[in-house]
Design a protein around this motif. Structure first.
Motif, mmCIF file in Angstrom:
data_model
loop_
_atom_site.group_PDB
_atom_site.id
_atom_site.type_symbol
_atom_site.label_atom_id
_atom_site.label_comp_id
_atom_site.label_asym_id
_atom_site.label_seq_id
_atom_site.Cartn_x
_atom_site.Cartn_y
_atom_site.Cartn_z
ATOM 1 N N LEU A 8 31.908 30.449 30.504
ATOM 2 C CA LEU A 8 32.927 31.017 29.624
ATOM 3 C C LEU A 8 34.299 30.705 30.199
ATOM 4 O O LEU A 8 34.524 30.867 31.401
ATOM 5 N N VAL A 9 35.207 30.256 29.338
ATOM 6 C CA VAL A 9 36.596 29.997 29.712
ATOM 7 C C VAL A 9 37.483 30.918 28.888
ATOM 8 O O VAL A 9 37.372 30.967 27.655
ATOM 9 N N VAL A 10 38.366 31.646 29.564
ATOM 10 C CA VAL A 10 39.308 32.553 28.914
ATOM 11 C C VAL A 10 40.710 32.019 29.147
ATOM 12 O O VAL A 10 41.168 31.918 30.289
ATOM 13 N N ASP A 11 41.398 31.680 28.071
ATOM 14 C CA ASP A 11 42.776 31.222 28.172
ATOM 15 C C ASP A 11 43.718 32.422 28.131
ATOM 16 O O ASP A 11 43.807 33.116 27.124
ATOM 17 N N ALA A 12 44.402 32.653 29.235
ATOM 18 C CA ALA A 12 45.394 33.728 29.324
ATOM 19 C C ALA A 12 46.682 33.150 29.892
ATOM 20 O O ALA A 12 47.342 33.771 30.727
ATOM 21 N N SER A 13 47.039 31.956 29.414
ATOM 22 C CA SER A 13 48.162 31.219 30.010
ATOM 23 C C SER A 13 49.498 31.475 29.341
ATOM 24 O O SER A 13 50.477 30.787 29.632
ATOM 25 N N THR A 20 26.767 46.653 37.504
ATOM 26 C CA THR A 20 27.107 45.293 37.140
ATOM 27 C C THR A 20 25.952 44.632 36.398
ATOM 28 O O THR A 20 24.801 44.715 36.807
ATOM 29 N N LEU A 21 26.272 43.972 35.267
ATOM 30 C CA LEU A 21 25.285 43.263 34.468
ATOM 31 C C LEU A 21 25.733 41.817 34.358
ATOM 32 O O LEU A 21 26.660 41.508 33.625
ATOM 33 N N TYR A 22 25.105 40.923 35.100
ATOM 34 C CA TYR A 22 25.509 39.527 35.067
ATOM 35 C C TYR A 22 24.917 38.833 33.843
ATOM 36 O O TYR A 22 23.702 38.775 33.671
ATOM 37 N N LEU A 23 25.806 38.311 32.990
ATOM 38 C CA LEU A 23 25.369 37.556 31.834
ATOM 39 C C LEU A 23 25.158 36.093 32.188
ATOM 40 O O LEU A 23 24.373 35.405 31.558
ATOM 41 N N ASN A 24 25.904 35.606 33.169
ATOM 42 C CA ASN A 24 25.815 34.207 33.530
ATOM 43 C C ASN A 24 26.468 34.007 34.883
ATOM 44 O O ASN A 24 26.932 34.956 35.515
ATOM 45 N N ASP A 25 26.555 32.740 35.314
ATOM 46 C CA ASP A 25 26.944 32.482 36.691
ATOM 47 C C ASP A 25 28.437 32.461 36.929
ATOM 48 O O ASP A 25 28.907 33.007 37.919
ATOM 49 N N HIS A 26 29.225 31.850 36.019
ATOM 50 C CA HIS A 26 30.620 31.601 36.354
ATOM 51 C C HIS A 26 31.500 31.687 35.114
ATOM 52 O O HIS A 26 31.152 31.184 34.046
ATOM 53 N N ALA A 27 32.651 32.327 35.271
ATOM 54 C CA ALA A 27 33.667 32.379 34.227
ATOM 55 C C ALA A 27 34.992 31.917 34.816
ATOM 56 O O ALA A 27 35.268 32.142 36.011
ATOM 57 N N ILE A 28 35.805 31.284 34.000
ATOM 58 C CA ILE A 28 37.129 30.816 34.413
ATOM 59 C C ILE A 28 38.183 31.513 33.568
ATOM 60 O O ILE A 28 38.043 31.636 32.338
ATOM 61 N N VAL A 29 39.254 31.953 34.220
ATOM 62 C CA VAL A 29 40.424 32.490 33.543
ATOM 63 C C VAL A 29 41.582 31.534 33.797
ATOM 64 O O VAL A 29 41.895 31.220 34.951
ATOM 65 N N VAL A 30 42.218 31.067 32.733
ATOM 66 C CA VAL A 30 43.367 30.183 32.859
ATOM 67 C C VAL A 30 44.625 31.030 32.840
ATOM 68 O O VAL A 30 44.986 31.614 31.818
ATOM 69 N N GLY A 31 45.276 31.156 33.998
ATOM 70 C CA GLY A 31 46.501 31.945 34.087
ATOM 71 C C GLY A 31 46.316 33.223 34.865
ATOM 72 O O GLY A 31 45.402 34.004 34.586
ATOM 73 N N GLY A 32 47.191 33.430 35.850
ATOM 74 C CA GLY A 32 47.076 34.590 36.723
ATOM 75 C C GLY A 32 48.125 35.649 36.483
ATOM 76 O O GLY A 32 48.465 36.417 37.385
#
Length: 445
Positions: A174-179, A2-14
């Motif tokens: 980072l926010v990823v829209d997958a909605s 695992t290589l952490y680039l940053n602390d938190h990412a959000i994915v919009v849509g499950g």
């Protein structure tokens, strides 16, 4: 590792695109949050946020291989829950305008699973639950993006609880829209002063009607998926029948150009009887229906050109939110799986944690282009199709070659398998012009 680039990412849509994105992000961020409007079922049940989940979904071999790479062992979990392995070269019966496809004499490598969409989503969620740094925020609707005061990058999302209507902000690098098709990202961007993406829409006016049946005890058929295909420009009707978990068939009729199948029992059967082969009708006419007939009309091809606009850093979008395809070609879930791999490659190339969105969207556009061209070029061959794309006027020799190759798939299993390798996205369309295939086609011309 695992290589952490940053602390938190959000994915919009499950949904599937979001789940696969979260799996990729988990290798690069200390924590990943999937924000989902639904309450996600604990069992493989359909959910309101995915109204098309009762319709058939095809997991192409390319998509299955990617999912199995992201979640080793998921195939065994899904098969234990009832999913059926399928060798597409031997257990897929396809009727084109000439006849039925030739079946391979021995097992092939073109293998995936046939199951319902809810079962596949459930299996992926079960595997994702094993990853400690991924969490779900359910019954939350994202209402907008949070822009840094510099105006250059996104720092999180705003959301509203569907339980108590309270509002909150969730910070992320980072926010990823997958909605999906109903993505509001163009509005979010416009509200922040950015130009929303231009769109291309090609609408074949295709309508589905789907029903489940109990597989008769007398069934001895060798196929696991049967498709009686549409045939442009005049053959507007199709039938799709697949064996899935629970000893069930999922049966779908479709019609192009507004020629929609009826939603009553007699009309459904009468429509099936008009298909160019009677095999679909013969299979279901005495079978026991175990569900209502569900309509589906949201089938337009829609491409949002995020690669053409200026985006804030730290925000990307993928899956149906970018490239929504007519579902008849079965490419949607595989396009989402390939997008997750584009995301993984983009993250692996990060050096300064700037998350330059335009680079990702350009790579994604390249990844989506073949599937988009396949769907829209075929749909545009129907004169009733609405939209920007026009059918390609192929030269005489090429058109004759393609037609002869299609006819040869009904007699030559080598040619039929070669075409399957392309449609299952395992090989480039150029493989259909290999010396071996060209020789077979020309020899039989």
């Amino acid at each position: 590792m695992t290589l952490y680039l940053n602390d938190h990412a959000i994915v919009v849509g499950g949904s599937i695109a979001g789940l696969l994105s979260a799996r990729v992000l988990a290798d690069y961020f200390e924590s990943v949050t999937i924000v989902e409007t639904d309450t996600l079922p604990e069992l493989p049940d359909a959910r309101r946020g995915v109204p098309q989940s009762v319709q058939p979904h095809i997991l192409l071999t390319k998509g299955y291989r990617i999912i199995a790479e992201l979640f080793p062992g998921i195939g065994d979990r899904l098969k234990a829950a009832g999913a059926l392995p399928i060798d597409w070269a031997r257990e897929f019966y396809l009727f084109n305008r000439h006849s039925w496809n030739a079946i391979a004499p021995s097992p092939s490598h073109i293998v995936s699973l046939t199951c319902s969409r809810p079962l596949l989503e459930w299996g992926i969620r079960q595997e994702l639950a094993k990853i400690a740094n991924v969490q779900f925020h359910q019954q939350q609707r994202v209402t907008g993006l949070v822009l840094h005061h510099s105006g250059k990058y996104i720092t999180g999302v705003r959301s509203r609880s569907l339980v108590d209507s309270s509002y909150s902000e969730l910070a992320a690098s980072l926010v990823v829209d997958a909605s999906g098709r109903r993505s509001q990202a163009p509005n979010w961007l416009q509200n922040l002063g950015f130009t929303p993406p231009p769109e291309t829409v090609v609408n074949p006016l295709l309508g589905y009607a789907t029903r489940r049946y109990r597989v008769p005890a007398s069934d001895r058929t060798d196929w696991k998926v049967m498709l009686i295909s549409q045939s442009p420009p005049d053959g507007t009707r199709l039938g799709y029948l697949a064996k899935i978990e629970g000893g069930e068939w999922i049966a779908t009729l479709g019609g192009y150009g507004g020629n929609f199948p009826p939603l009553d029992n007699d009309g459904f059967l009468d429509f099936a009887r008009t298909l160019p082969s009677m095999e679909f009708y013969q299979a279901i006419k005495e079978a026991e229906p175990i569900s209502p007939i569900y309509a589906h009309r949201t089938t337009a091809n829609r491409l949002r050109h995020y690669e053409q606009i200026v985006l804030p850093q730290g925000f990307v979008t993928l899956g149906d939110a970018v490239c929504a395809l007519c579902p008849v070609y079965g490419q949607g879930m595989t396009v989402s799986a390939k997008a997750a791999m584009v995301l993984s490659d983009w993250l692996a190339r990060q050096r300064n944690q700037s998350f330059i969105s335009s680079r990702f969207q350009k790579k994604l556009a390249q990844s989506n282009s073949l599937s988009w061209n396949v769907a829209t070029s075929q749909d545009s061959r129907f004169p009733t199709t609405k939209g920007d794309s026009k059918p390609t006027q192929s030269g005489g020799l090429f058109a004759a070659y393609a037609e002869r190759m299609l006819e040869l798939t009904t007699a030559d299993s080598t040619v039929a398998t070669a075409l399957l390798e392309v449609t299952q996205q395992l090989k480039s369309p150029l493989a259909l012009f290999s010396p071996q295939i060209v020789w077979r086609v020309l020899k039989n011309s």
